[in-house]
Motif scaffolding. Structure first.
Motif, short mmCIF file in Angstrom:
data_model
loop_
_atom_site.label_atom_id
_atom_site.label_comp_id
_atom_site.label_asym_id
_atom_site.label_seq_id
_atom_site.Cartn_x
_atom_site.Cartn_y
_atom_site.Cartn_z
N VAL A 75 -3.13 4.29 3.36
CA VAL A 75 -2.97 3.07 2.57
C VAL A 75 -3.25 3.41 1.12
O VAL A 75 -4.24 4.05 0.80
N CYS A 76 -2.34 2.98 0.24
CA CYS A 76 -2.52 3.23 -1.19
C CYS A 76 -3.77 2.51 -1.68
O CYS A 76 -3.91 1.31 -1.50
N CYS A 77 -4.65 3.28 -2.27
CA CYS A 77 -5.86 2.71 -2.85
C CYS A 77 -5.96 3.11 -4.31
O CYS A 77 -7.05 3.30 -4.85
N ILE A 124 2.22 2.02 1.86
CA ILE A 124 1.55 2.83 2.87
C ILE A 124 2.40 4.07 3.11
O ILE A 124 3.59 4.10 2.75
N LYS A 125 1.79 5.08 3.70
CA LYS A 125 2.53 6.24 4.20
C LYS A 125 2.28 6.29 5.69
O LYS A 125 1.14 6.24 6.14
N TRP A 126 3.34 6.39 6.44
CA TRP A 126 3.25 6.55 7.89
C TRP A 126 3.84 7.91 8.19
O TRP A 126 5.02 8.13 7.95
N ASP A 127 3.02 8.83 8.66
CA ASP A 127 3.45 10.20 8.93
C ASP A 127 4.17 10.81 7.74
O ASP A 127 5.17 11.50 7.87
N GLY A 128 3.66 10.51 6.54
CA GLY A 128 4.18 11.10 5.31
C GLY A 128 5.33 10.35 4.67
O GLY A 128 5.73 10.68 3.56
N ILE A 130 6.82 7.03 2.88
CA ILE A 130 6.34 5.86 2.16
C ILE A 130 7.10 4.61 2.58
O ILE A 130 8.33 4.62 2.70
N HIS A 131 6.33 3.53 2.78
CA HIS A 131 6.88 2.21 3.07
C HIS A 131 6.28 1.25 2.05
O HIS A 131 5.07 1.22 1.86
N THR A 132 7.14 0.47 1.39
CA THR A 132 6.69 -0.38 0.29
C THR A 132 6.68 -1.85 0.69
O THR A 132 7.20 -2.24 1.73
N GLY A 133 6.09 -2.65 -0.19
CA GLY A 133 6.07 -4.10 0.01
C GLY A 133 5.30 -4.55 1.23
O GLY A 133 5.65 -5.54 1.87
N MET A 134 4.24 -3.86 1.56
CA MET A 134 3.48 -4.17 2.77
C MET A 134 2.57 -5.38 2.57
O MET A 134 1.97 -5.56 1.52
N THR A 135 2.49 -6.16 3.59
CA THR A 135 1.51 -7.23 3.71
C THR A 135 0.77 -6.96 5.02
O THR A 135 1.19 -6.11 5.81
N ALA A 136 -0.27 -7.72 5.26
CA ALA A 136 -1.01 -7.53 6.50
C ALA A 136 -0.09 -7.77 7.71
O ALA A 136 -0.08 -6.99 8.66
#
Length: 147
Positions: A75-77, A124-128, A130-136
């Motif tokens: 998770v991008c922090c 977020i990165k899932w297995d390297g 990147i996926h954007t625009g994430m919400t819970a």
């Protein structure tokens, strides 16, 4: 597998972390891309290592996948990400895992630095990847769909 372990033991895998990591990577290939817990127990016993030490090494190399953690979620922090704490808190609460730990849902959780997609964040990165625009809610659905 025993021959591979013996070869790496002769090369000093118990004392040389590079050799140990190479052993784990080769074992991962032998087992079809995912190391079973029994294989990790065998490696630790054969090299005279504590299993907790082996687990600590595995945390540093997310490319080595185990039965317990078939995937890696980062998770991008980044300090400029306005929603970084919300997503990381969601993962901690929803999946009961701290950064560096393995969730029962089958992923290793990492708090990552900036992913350089601030305009499309949170990311977020899932297995390297990147996926954007994430919400819970999007993250919950995404993780559920990755089994």
């Amino acid at each position: 597998m025993q021959e591979i372990i013996e070869a790496y033991r002769a090369r000093g895998a118990a004392r040389d972390q590079n050799e140990l990591v190479q052993l784990l990577r080769e074992a991962q290939v032998v087992y079809g891309g995912v190391l079973p817990q029994t294989a990790l127990d065998d490696i630790a016993a054969a090299l005279g290592l504590k299993r907790t030490f082996l687990d600590a090494v595995l945390k540093r190399y997310p490319s080595i996948q185990t039965e317990a953690a078939r995937h890696t979620l980062a998770v991008c922090c980044g300090k400029n990400c306005a929603k970084r704490d919300a997503l990381a808190d969601f993962v901690r609460e929803e999946y009961g895992v701290q950064p560096g730990g393995v969730a029962k849902a089958g992923f290793r959780f990492q708090a990552a630095g900036c992913m350089k997609n601030c305009g499309k964040g949170p990311c977020i990165k899932w297995d390297g990847e990147i996926h954007t625009g994430m919400t819970a809610e999007k993250m919950r659905q995404f993780i559920a769909g990755q089994k």
